[in-house]
Design an enzyme around this catalytic site. Structure first.
Site, PDB file in Angstrom:
ATOM      1  N   LYS A  53       0.839  -1.208   0.000  1.00 42.46           N
ATOM      2  CA  LYS A  53       0.000   0.000   0.000  1.00 42.46           C
ATOM      3  C   LYS A  53       0.870   1.254   0.000  1.00 42.46           C
ATOM      4  O   LYS A  53       0.637   2.193  -0.765  1.00 42.46           O
ATOM      5  CB  LYS A  53      -0.926  -0.011   1.225  1.00 42.46           C
ATOM      6  N   GLN A  97      -4.308  -1.321   9.710  1.00 44.34           N
ATOM      7  CA  GLN A  97      -4.257  -2.673   9.147  1.00 44.34           C
ATOM      8  C   GLN A  97      -4.848  -3.686  10.138  1.00 44.34           C
ATOM      9  O   GLN A  97      -4.447  -3.728  11.304  1.00 44.34           O
ATOM     10  CB  GLN A  97      -2.795  -3.037   8.812  1.00 44.34           C
ATOM     11  N   ASP A 120     -10.802   3.147   4.266  1.00 49.26           N
ATOM     12  CA  ASP A 120     -11.186   1.730   4.205  1.00 49.26           C
ATOM     13  C   ASP A 120     -12.715   1.588   4.221  1.00 49.26           C
ATOM     14  O   ASP A 120     -13.246   0.517   3.910  1.00 49.26           O
ATOM     15  CB  ASP A 120     -10.613   0.977   5.413  1.00 49.26           C
TER      16      ASP A 120
END
Ligand code: NDP
Length: 287
Positions: A53, A97, A120
Site C-alpha cells: 500500500k 491494518q 477503508d
C-alpha cells in the site's frame, strides 16, 4: 468453453493512472494526497500488505506515512496515534491494518478514525452511507470488484449475483454494491443449506470464503462470471483463491485469477479513496 480471464493487474494499472491524473490536479494546486497506514505488531502477511500500500502511494507521487507500533502497544497508544493523524492536515486517509492484536478493541479504533479520512470505509458512518445510498469510501476490495466488472463490460442489472461470505470487510459491502447496481442478490454463509444449489443459480458468483479452492466446477453455472476474492496459502506455500481455478475456468464465462485478480484492484481502490478524501477535505470535489 474456456472462460475469459479478467486481468486484475491490467485493469488496476489503468485505474491507478485515472486516479493519478486526479491526484496530479490536486498536487498542481499544492495539495498532495496523503495516506497514513498504521500497523500494530509483526504479522508477516499484514506487513506485506502494508508495504504494498505504501509503495503504491509512492509510485503515484502521493504522500504516505507508515506508522509501526509494537505488538504490545496499548489501545490508548493506538488511539492517541489515530487522534494525531485525524488532525494532521497533510494526511487525508487513515488506514489501520487488520487484524489487530486481541487486547485492542478493533471496533473502537475504527470508530476513532475521522469518517472523512476513513479510506477503508469501515467506520459506522460510512457503512451506514453504503446501506442507505452512496458512501464516498466503499470498502476497497468490493469496490475493486465493482470496477473490474464495469471495466470488463459485464452487465449487472437484473442478473442474479451470489456472494459467498458475509464479512463486514468483503461479503456484506459486496452484496450492497451489487444491489445498488440492481442485481438480485443472494448472500451465502457457513450456515447455508445446499450451497451448491445457490451458487449454480448465479450469473455472477463472488467467492469471499477464505477456504482454498472451495468453489468447484459443479457449483458453477456454465457461462457465469466468477470473481475470486480469496487469498489462501496451501501447505506447499502456493497462493490460491477460494475457487478451483483450473477446473472452474472450463465452465465459467469469465473468471478472475489468484494472484493477479481482485488483489491488485484492492490497492488501486485504496488510492482512489485516498485521492477522493483529499478532494473532499480540500473542497475540490467535483464528483
Ligand atoms: P472471513 O473469515 O471474515 O469471512 C468468511 C466468510 O465465509 C464468513 O461469512 C463465513 O460464514 C463464510 N464461510 C465460511 N465457510 C463457509 C462455507 N463452508 N460455506 C459458505 N460460507 C462459508 O473472511 P474475509 O471476508 O475477511 O475474507 C475472505 C477471503 O478473502 C479470505 O481468503 C481473505 O484472505 C480474502 N481477502 C482478500 C482481499 C483482497 O484484497 N483480494 C481483501 C480481503 C480479504 P459465517 O459468517 O457463517 O462464518
Amino acid at each position: 468453453m474456456t472462460a475469459q480471464i479478467i486481468d486484475g493487474k491490467a485493469i488496476s494499472q489503468a485505474v491507478r493512472l485515472e486516479w493519478k491524473a486526479r491526484a496530479d490536479r490536486l498536487i498542481a494546486r499544492g495539495i498532495t494526497p496523503g495516506l497514513a497506514v498504521i500497523i500494530v505488531g509483526s504479522d508477516p502477511a499484514s506487513r506485506v500488505y502494508v508495504a504494498n500500500k505504501v509503495k503504491a502511494c509512492k509510485d503515484l507521487g502521493l504522500y504516505s506515512v507508515h506508522v509501526e507500533l509494537p505488538g504490545d502497544a496499548t489501545e490508548a497508544e493506538l488511539l492517541e496515534k489515530v487522534a494525531q493523524l485525524n488532525t494532521d492536515p497533510g494526511i487525508h486517509g487513515i488506514l489501520v491494518q487488520l487484524p489487530l492484536p486481541k487486547h485492542i478493541d478493533a471496533h473502537k479504533v475504527i470508530e476513532a478514525i475521522n469518517p472523512d479520512k476513513d479510506v477503508d470505509g469501515f467506520n459506522e458512518k460510512n457503512v451506514g452511507a453504503l446501506v442507505t445510498g452512496e458512501t464516498p469510501f466503499p470498502s476497497c476490495t468490493p469496490y475493486g470488484v465493482m470496477v473490474m466488472l464495469e471495466k470488463t463490460g459485464i452487465e449487472i442489472e437484473g442478473r442474479h449475483a451470489v456472494v459467498v461470505g458475509r464479512s463486514n470487510i468483503v461479503g456484506k459491502p459486496m452484496a450492497l454494491l451489487l444491489l445498488h447496481k440492481n442485481a438480485t442478490v443472494t448472500i451465502c454463509t457457513s450456515k447455508t443449506v445446499d450451497l451448491a444449489k445457490h451458487t449454480r443459480d448465479a450469473d455472477i458468483l463472488v467467492a469471499a470464503v477464505g477456504r482454498p479452492e472451495f468453489i468447484k466446477k459443479d457449483m458453477v453455472k456454465p457461462g457465469a462470471v466468477v470473481i475470486d476474492v480469496g487469498i489462501n496459502r496451501t501447505s506447499e506455500g502456493k497462493l490460491v483463491g477460494d475457487v478451483d481455478f483450473a477446473n472452474v475456468k472450463e465452465v465459467a464465462g469469465y473468471i478472475t485469477p489468484v494472484p493477479g485478480g481482485v488483489g491488485p484492484m484492492t490497492i488501486a481502490m485504496l488510492i482512489a479513496n485516498t485521492v477522493r478524501a483529499a478532494e473532499r477535505l480540500s473542497g475540490m470535489n467535483d464528483e
